[in-house]
Design a protein around this motif. Structure first.
Motif, PDB file in Angstrom:
ATOM      1  N   MET A 192      46.242  45.261  48.859  1.00 24.86           N
ATOM      2  CA  MET A 192      44.807  45.462  48.628  1.00 24.86           C
ATOM      3  C   MET A 192      44.575  46.381  47.430  1.00 24.86           C
ATOM      4  O   MET A 192      45.395  47.253  47.138  1.00 24.86           O
ATOM      5  N   LEU A 193      43.462  46.166  46.741  1.00 23.30           N
ATOM      6  CA  LEU A 193      43.103  47.000  45.613  1.00 23.30           C
ATOM      7  C   LEU A 193      42.721  48.386  46.116  1.00 23.30           C
ATOM      8  O   LEU A 193      41.902  48.516  47.022  1.00 23.30           O
ATOM      9  N   PRO A 194      43.326  49.461  45.601  1.00 25.28           N
ATOM     10  CA  PRO A 194      42.962  50.794  46.058  1.00 25.28           C
ATOM     11  C   PRO A 194      41.501  51.088  45.750  1.00 25.28           C
ATOM     12  O   PRO A 194      40.909  50.522  44.835  1.00 25.28           O
ATOM     13  N   VAL A 195      40.905  51.997  46.524  1.00 28.96           N
ATOM     14  CA  VAL A 195      39.500  52.338  46.330  1.00 28.96           C
ATOM     15  C   VAL A 195      39.286  52.833  44.905  1.00 28.96           C
ATOM     16  O   VAL A 195      38.358  52.416  44.218  1.00 28.96           O
ATOM     17  N   THR A 196      40.169  53.725  44.446  1.00 33.39           N
ATOM     18  CA  THR A 196      40.103  54.197  43.069  1.00 33.39           C
ATOM     19  C   THR A 196      41.479  54.074  42.443  1.00 33.39           C
ATOM     20  O   THR A 196      42.377  54.872  42.734  1.00 33.39           O
ATOM     21  N   LEU A 206      41.748  44.501  34.133  1.00 36.31           N
ATOM     22  CA  LEU A 206      40.481  43.864  33.773  1.00 36.31           C
ATOM     23  C   LEU A 206      40.737  42.939  32.583  1.00 36.31           C
ATOM     24  O   LEU A 206      40.962  43.405  31.466  1.00 36.31           O
ATOM     25  N   VAL A 207      40.718  41.640  32.842  1.00 36.06           N
ATOM     26  CA  VAL A 207      40.890  40.666  31.771  1.00 36.06           C
ATOM     27  C   VAL A 207      39.507  40.144  31.394  1.00 36.06           C
ATOM     28  O   VAL A 207      38.793  39.582  32.236  1.00 36.06           O
ATOM     29  N   ASP A 239      46.665  35.332  43.408  1.00 33.24           N
ATOM     30  CA  ASP A 239      47.906  35.934  43.883  1.00 33.24           C
ATOM     31  C   ASP A 239      47.878  37.455  43.919  1.00 33.24           C
ATOM     32  O   ASP A 239      48.735  38.072  44.558  1.00 33.24           O
ATOM     33  N   ASP A 240      46.934  38.068  43.221  1.00 36.42           N
ATOM     34  CA  ASP A 240      46.921  39.534  43.147  1.00 36.42           C
ATOM     35  C   ASP A 240      45.492  40.030  42.938  1.00 36.42           C
ATOM     36  O   ASP A 240      44.911  39.827  41.865  1.00 36.42           O
ATOM     37  N   PRO A 241      44.910  40.681  43.958  1.00 35.50           N
ATOM     38  CA  PRO A 241      43.515  41.136  43.842  1.00 35.50           C
ATOM     39  C   PRO A 241      43.320  42.263  42.837  1.00 35.50           C
ATOM     40  O   PRO A 241      42.176  42.609  42.515  1.00 35.50           O
ATOM     41  N   ARG A 242      44.407  42.824  42.303  1.00 37.86           N
ATOM     42  CA  ARG A 242      44.259  43.858  41.276  1.00 37.86           C
ATOM     43  C   ARG A 242      43.818  43.267  39.938  1.00 37.86           C
ATOM     44  O   ARG A 242      43.409  44.004  39.036  1.00 37.86           O
ATOM     45  N   LEU A 243      43.921  41.959  39.805  1.00 38.32           N
ATOM     46  CA  LEU A 243      43.455  41.269  38.606  1.00 38.32           C
ATOM     47  C   LEU A 243      41.986  40.920  38.759  1.00 38.32           C
ATOM     48  O   LEU A 243      41.592  40.210  39.694  1.00 38.32           O
ATOM     49  N   ILE A 244      41.181  41.427  37.858  1.00 37.91           N
ATOM     50  CA  ILE A 244      39.736  41.198  37.862  1.00 37.91           C
ATOM     51  C   ILE A 244      39.370  40.484  36.568  1.00 37.91           C
ATOM     52  O   ILE A 244      39.697  40.956  35.473  1.00 37.91           O
TER      53      ILE A 244
END
Length: 346
Positions: free
Chosen positions: A1-5, A39-40, A59-64
């Protein structure tokens, strides 16, 4: 999961970058520092870039993924800056590769050096296939402010900076097209320290997408304006470029006082293009524009001045003899050996 910050936000602008995009994204998402967001900003890609990003995002929620309609690099960078959640922001281009510990090493440095607001690094040069080209870009970490006052010592896709400071200075400015990074570094340096981490941080790809002569000249023009504005700020005076909202046109018949002398100079430098040299009316050949600033020309400006003089000598047989003598004199003053070689090719 993407960390809060997240600890670091990575801003990666792309337009039609399908060839190397997967590798660039993977190099960020596999960093030893996992608490990040990528952030792409897709600047209106017409190739497979949107499809690739959708696949990778699943595949990866850290990619926005942020999309815009071909608004350009400055708009993309500022969009990324506006959406970034982390206190630290890193840059990467869609054709480059971040080394695994890049983000962790820069984060650690900035944590132990709170006075530093902008941190660069070194880069290994690779070719279009990813093979090392036997060279590295290693800007010196010494006397950075002296270097910055003359030219940029930073490799843009290696930098990490503090989000709060970046927003404080207003982010990137559209008026400095092709030189927006240099102007940004100068303004960050107004309010904090700058540094270069003497370590390889990225693999910097050189490939066939070369910079055009027109864009190179615009880059040099923007750099000149950025330095002039910086000098005024350092002297305690208002920023003369603050009112610029778009790149100045050096053909504007009524330029502002700030860019007037630079525009006059660059109308001559663009005559490095033989086609422009051939078509320029005699009244537009303003030798004084270069003569008045000959001693202060940067290496890039000097290169264009030499090319402009040579183009005029080659393309304009109608020039008066006195003017031809002055042009030949420029070539000699700007570099006797190079002038001799250029003239021999004539």
């Amino acid at each position: 999961m993407l960390p809060v910050t997240p600890e670091v936000s990575v801003i990666l602008p792309v337009r039609d970058g399908e060839r190397w995009l997967r590798e660039a994204v993977a190099s960020v998402l596999t960093q030893t520092l996992a608490e990040l967001e990528l952030l792409v900003i897709d600047d209106g890609s017409a190739d497979a870039t949107p499809t690739i990003l959708e696949q990778l995002r699943a595949d990866d929620p850290r990619l926005i993924v942020l999309r815009q309609q071909r608004e350009g690099l400055v708009a993309a960078l500022n969009r990324g800056l506006a959406h970034a959640q982390a206190p630290l922001i890193a840059r990467l281009d869609a054709d480059d590769v971040a080394l695994p510990e890049r983000l962790a090493r820069q984060r650690d440095y900035l944590q132990t050096h709170p006075e530093v607001v902008l941190l660069g690094g070194w880069a290994e040069i690779i070719d279009e296939h990813g093979a090392p080209r036997g060279r590295q870009m290693r800007p010196s970490p010494e006397r950075l402010r002296d270097t910055l006052a003359k030219k940029s010592p930073f490799i843009h896709p290696t930098v990490m900076f503090r989000a709060e400071t970046a927003r404080q200075v207003g982010g990137y400015r559209a008026a400095f097209e092709a030189g927006e990074d240099y102007d940004f570094w100068l303004r960050l340096a107004d309010i904090g320290e700058i540094a270069i981490l003497p370590e390889l941080l990225i693999r910097y790809r050189e490939h066939g997408g070369s910079v055009t002569r027109t864009r190179e000249l615009r880059q040099i023009y923007s750099a000149r304006l950025a330095k002039l504005a910086s000098a005024e700020r350092r002297a305690g005076r208002p920023d003369p470029s603050a009112a610029l909202t778009a790149p100045p046109d050096w053909h504007d018949p009524k330029p502002g006082a700030f860019e007037r002398d630079s525009s006059r100079l660059f109308r001559m430098l663009e005559l490095a293009d033989p086609a422009r040299a051939r078509s320029a009316p005699a009244s537009a050949i303003d030798l004084g524009a270069i003569t008045s600033q000959l001693s202060t020309l940067t290496a890039g400006e000097r290169k264009f001045a030499q090319a402009a003089a040579l183009s005029l000598l080659r393309e304009r047989s109608d020039l008066p003899a006195a003017m031809r003598v002055r042009l030949a004199g420029w070539l000699l003053r700007m570099g006797p050996l190079k002038a001799a070689k250029l003239m021999m090719r004539k």
